[in-house]
Design a protein around this motif. Structure first.
Motif, PDB file in Angstrom:
ATOM      1  N   GLU A  43     -20.781  21.009   3.815  1.00 29.59           N
ATOM      2  CA  GLU A  43     -20.629  19.830   4.661  1.00 29.59           C
ATOM      3  C   GLU A  43     -21.615  18.756   4.218  1.00 29.59           C
ATOM      4  N   VAL A  44     -21.138  17.510   4.208  1.00 25.32           N
ATOM      5  CA  VAL A  44     -21.982  16.359   3.910  1.00 25.32           C
ATOM      6  C   VAL A  44     -21.617  15.253   4.897  1.00 25.32           C
ATOM      7  N   GLY A  45     -22.642  14.616   5.473  1.00 22.88           N
ATOM      8  CA  GLY A  45     -22.396  13.528   6.416  1.00 22.88           C
ATOM      9  C   GLY A  45     -23.364  12.381   6.218  1.00 22.88           C
ATOM     10  N   TYR A  46     -22.876  11.174   6.468  1.00 18.03           N
ATOM     11  CA  TYR A  46     -23.720   9.980   6.351  1.00 18.03           C
ATOM     12  C   TYR A  46     -23.407   9.043   7.515  1.00 18.03           C
ATOM     13  N   ASP A  47     -24.463   8.514   8.145  1.00 18.16           N
ATOM     14  CA  ASP A  47     -24.304   7.627   9.296  1.00 18.16           C
ATOM     15  C   ASP A  47     -25.262   6.457   9.138  1.00 18.16           C
ATOM     16  N   ARG A  48     -24.721   5.225   9.229  1.00 19.36           N
ATOM     17  CA  ARG A  48     -25.539   4.010   9.119  1.00 19.36           C
ATOM     18  C   ARG A  48     -25.086   3.038  10.198  1.00 19.36           C
TER      19      ARG A  48
END
Length: 334
Positions: A161-166
């Motif tokens: 799993e990979v996640g990015y939040d900006r």
């Protein structure tokens, strides 16, 4: 002479139709393809001419298939039929090498391909993207990308799993973090497995700048088939914190992870949920919770729309955390 024999063999093979499942409808139509599964009143037939076609079970007269299929007449027990043979309207014949058995279509609750413990390489996953724009007293722009994938070969399963939040608030970065997780499962039998996990989180805004977690423990796979999957894993974890000012700390914890998904209405909809609830063994917090739950609608065989709610909760620490995030976005699956 030899070349002529090869030519005749090639022509005969080309003229032989490929084996395919057949569905007869009560209106007299006959459809050929590959039976994927039956559940919730819909039979999903994979065809070359129309893709995946959901058929109303009440409109089906009988079936035929030369492949092994699991036929479930109750929610608990099932029978693996070596083939299905057509019968009079409203019935089908189950052939298992012995005496064939004729059953009512109305008695069947589910049909699916039996899944062996050891199988060839399989790979599936989803890439979801969500954008949230809010224009009010405070303007907010939120970008969220999540990748979740699984690959299995034999008794081994790889989970990543990979996640990015900006997030921007009035043009200023308010959230900027990403996370990556990898877990390796070794199956001991059809259901039990042992998991090892590594997780890393990086935050460029909050005081907790880096978080690393290593864990291991047993897990149990309740089911994993064409209709979805559900598994639980109990882990012993070590977590290391590194703060923006350079301070460090670590602690041990026990946790329970879950991963659930269920397809509905001929795989047009998918319910999914995953997360982890943990109990630190040190006086760090009473408990922690990271969870998500959502619904995905398939627009095409590979594209989908999703609605998702995410919950982050830390209770009993000096800085309690209770955040809920809702998102609507677009994704691709394989």
């Amino acid at each position: 002479m030899f070349s002529r024999t090869l030519l005749c063999l090639a022509l005969s093979m080309a003229a032989t139709p490929l084996l395919a499942d057949t569905v007869w409808l009560k209106n007299g139509d006959r459809l050929t393809g590959k039976i994927k599964f039956f559940d919730g009143g819909k039979l999903l037939l994979q065809t070359e001419y129309g893709g995946s076609i959901p058929l109303d079970w009440n409109q089906i007269a009988t079936l035929e298939s030369d492949r092994q299929l699991l036929i479930k007449e109750s929610a608990v027990t099932g029978e693996v039929a070596k083939s299905l043979q057509p019968a009079e309207s409203g019935k089908v014949i189950l052939a298992n090498g012995g005496a064939p058995r004729t059953i009512e279509l109305a008695s069947i609750q589910q049909i699916m391909k039996p899944k062996p413990l050891v199988e060839d390489f399989t790979w599936k996953g989803n890439l979801d993207a969500a954008l949230d724009y809010k224009r009010a007293e405070r303007d907010t722009d939120d970008y969220d990308i999540d990748l979740k994938t699984k690959a299995r070969h034999g008794l081994w399963r790889h989970n990543a799993e990979v996640g990015y939040d900006r997030e921007y608030q009035d043009g200023v970065v308010a959230t900027d973090n990403w996370n990556a997780e990898y877990a390796l499962d070794r199956f001991l039998d059809e259901h039990w497995f042992w998991q090892g996990r590594a997780e890393y989180e990086r935050d460029r805004v909050e005081d907790l700048a880096r978080q690393r977690t290593l864990g291991t423990g047993p897990g149990y796979q309740f089911w994993d088939n064409e209709l979805g999957a559900f598994s639980l894993a109990g882990l012993l974890n070590r977590t290391d914190y590194q703060f923006a000012n350079g301070d460090k700390s670590n602690f041990y914890a026990v946790s329970m992870k879950w991963d659930y998904n269920r397809y509905l209405v001929g795989k047009s909809f998918e319910m999914f949920s995953s997360g982890e609830v943990g109990k630190p063994l040190a006086n760090v917090a009473d408990y922690t919770l990271e969870a998500e739950v959502g619904l995905r609608y398939k627009v095409t065989d590979w594209a989908s729309l999703h609605m998702k709610a995410e919950k982050d909760l830390v209770s009993g620490s000096e800085g309690d955390l209770d955040e809920t995030h809702y998102s609507l976005g677009f994704g691709v699956g394989w």
